[in-house]
Write an enzyme that holds these catalytic residues in place. Structure first.
Site, PDB file in Angstrom:
ATOM      1  N   PRO A  95       0.801  -1.278  -0.066  1.00  0.00           N
ATOM      2  CA  PRO A  95       0.174   0.009  -0.041  1.00  0.00           C
ATOM      3  C   PRO A  95       0.781   1.296  -0.017  1.00  0.00           C
ATOM      4  CG  PRO A  95      -0.423  -1.399   1.940  1.00  0.00           C
ATOM      5  CD  PRO A  95       0.486  -1.990   1.016  1.00  0.00           C
ATOM      6  N   GLU A 123       2.115  -8.800   8.102  1.00  0.00           N
ATOM      7  CA  GLU A 123       2.375  -7.439   8.408  1.00  0.00           C
ATOM      8  C   GLU A 123       2.998  -6.882   7.226  1.00  0.00           C
ATOM      9  OE1 GLU A 123       0.303  -5.629  10.615  1.00  0.00           O
ATOM     10  OE2 GLU A 123      -0.401  -7.558  10.577  1.00  0.00           O
ATOM     11  N   ASP A 175     -10.911   2.311 -25.151  1.00  0.00           N
ATOM     12  CA  ASP A 175     -11.163   2.110 -23.986  1.00  0.00           C
ATOM     13  C   ASP A 175     -11.084   3.454 -22.992  1.00  0.00           C
ATOM     14  OD1 ASP A 175     -11.168  -0.641 -24.121  1.00  0.00           O
ATOM     15  OD2 ASP A 175      -9.037  -0.866 -23.533  1.00  0.00           O
TER      16      ASP A 175
HETATM   17  C1  JAH Z   1      -1.604  -5.940   2.549  1.00  0.00           C
HETATM   18  C2  JAH Z   1       0.690  -7.473   2.286  1.00  0.00           C
HETATM   19  N1  JAH Z   1      -3.613  -1.666  -2.840  1.00  0.00           N
HETATM   20  C3  JAH Z   1      -2.231  -2.095  -2.749  1.00  0.00           C
HETATM   21  C4  JAH Z   1      -1.969  -3.080  -1.616  1.00  0.00           C
HETATM   22  C5  JAH Z   1      -0.954  -3.938  -1.865  1.00  0.00           C
HETATM   23  C6  JAH Z   1      -0.687  -4.811  -0.895  1.00  0.00           C
HETATM   24  C7  JAH Z   1      -1.302  -4.745   0.328  1.00  0.00           C
HETATM   25  N2  JAH Z   1      -2.424  -4.084   0.435  1.00  0.00           N
HETATM   26  C8  JAH Z   1      -2.719  -3.269  -0.271  1.00  0.00           C
HETATM   27  C9  JAH Z   1      -0.945  -6.020   1.182  1.00  0.00           C
HETATM   28  C10 JAH Z   1      -1.204  -6.911   3.580  1.00  0.00           C
HETATM   29  C11 JAH Z   1       0.019  -7.639   3.443  1.00  0.00           C
HETATM   30  C12 JAH Z   1       0.284  -6.741   1.105  1.00  0.00           C
END
Ligand code: JAH
Length: 278
Positions: A95, A123, A175
């Site tokens: 994220p 995590e 698109d």
């Molecule tokens: C959550 C590992 N929208 C992007 C995204 C990418 C990876 C993760 N969450 C959101 C994620 C928990 C553990 C990756």
């Protein structure tokens, strides 16, 4: 004849390869692989755990909830993949990454090569994994339970842009996002449904009129729903005139860096009435 190697290979490193198995095997992505255009390899990170329990994670230094994936495990996995086939990019899904956009899908498809996608769970990864990756990518501002669903989104967005994957090459040129605007609305039979008809212009076969109507609809929808897209939509002076007609203000046009609308046409002169025959 021998097949050329796929233009694009994704190697997905994941603790849950079975989550992605049917996704990779079905529909267009499955067909693209069968035709040798794209390859998706699912690799279980546990294979490189280095211990008999296949454990890849450990508790966070400093304390706190959850578990963290070990950097040495990821490093061994990447070394092993590289030994099989040179790697061009290593993408970590997080994220905290740069938001993946249509422009990225286009660039990745054009670049091709061997892309490793690292999917985290728990995590996340030990921070030192950053040294092992070429990119950190997010698909939007939300947190998932792991990167696998994001990997699916990205592979689909990129694979469909690899030449030959879509049946009709013209079909992705109009698109949403390729034109820079949201799509115009499409209709098919029945011509009337619950009292709502299909716009007359679409049933008339006047191709110029249809193209004009569609452009106006795309502009109207983008103005209404995603005005943030307008600055990069490549608007024409004619589009600017249309946006004004749709209720945009001259100040908004200036803010979007839209071109000046064409000088308004002088009112059409009425043809001089033929002299009355005497
Ligand atoms: C959550 C590992 N929208 C992007 C995204 C990418 C990876 C993760 N969450 C959101 C994620 C928990 C553990 C990756």
């Amino acid at each position: 004849m021998t097949q050329p190697p796929p233009a694009l290979t994704f190697s997905v490193l994941t603790l849950f390869p079975e989550l992605l198995r049917p996704f990779a095997a079905e529909a267009l992505l499955g067909k693209a692989q069968a035709r040798g255009l794209v390859q998706v390899q699912l690799r279980d990170l546990r294979q490189w755990s280095g211990n008999r329990h296949h454990k890849v994670d450990d508790t966070p230094y400093g304390g706190g909830a959850g578990m963290v994936i070990r950097v040495d495990v990821v490093a061994r996995a990447l070394d092993a993949l590289r030994a099989e086939q040179p790697v061009d990019e290593v993408v970590m899904l997080t994220p905290a990454g740069q938001t993946f956009r249509q422009a990225d899908a286009e660039a990745w498809a054009a670049q091709g090569g061997h892309w490793v996608i690292l999917c985290g769970r728990y995590e996340g990864f030990d921070a030192r994994v950053e040294r092992l990756v070429t990119r950190e990518v997010s698909i939007g501002d939300f947190v998932m339970m792991g990167g696998e669903a994001a990997a699916a989104c990205i592979m689909e967005a990129v694979a469909r842009l690899v030449p030959g994957v879509l049946g009709d090459q013209a079909s992705h040129e109009d698109d949403s996002f390729s034109s820079g605007l949201l799509d115009y609305p499409e209709y098919t039979r029945p011509p009337v449904w619950e009292g709502e008809g299909v716009p007359e212009v679409l049933q008339g076969g006047h191709h110029g009129a249809i193209a004009g109507w569609r452009r106006t609809q795309a502009l109207a929808r983008t103005l209404e729903r995603r005005p943030d897209l307008l600055p990069t939509a490549g608007l024409t002076p004619q589009d600017s005139a249309e946006l004004l007609r749709l209720g945009a203000t001259p100040e908004q046009l200036t803010g979007w860096n839209a071109p000046e609308p064409p000088a308004s046409k002088p009112p059409r002169r009425k043809r001089k009435a033929a002299a009355d025959p005497v």
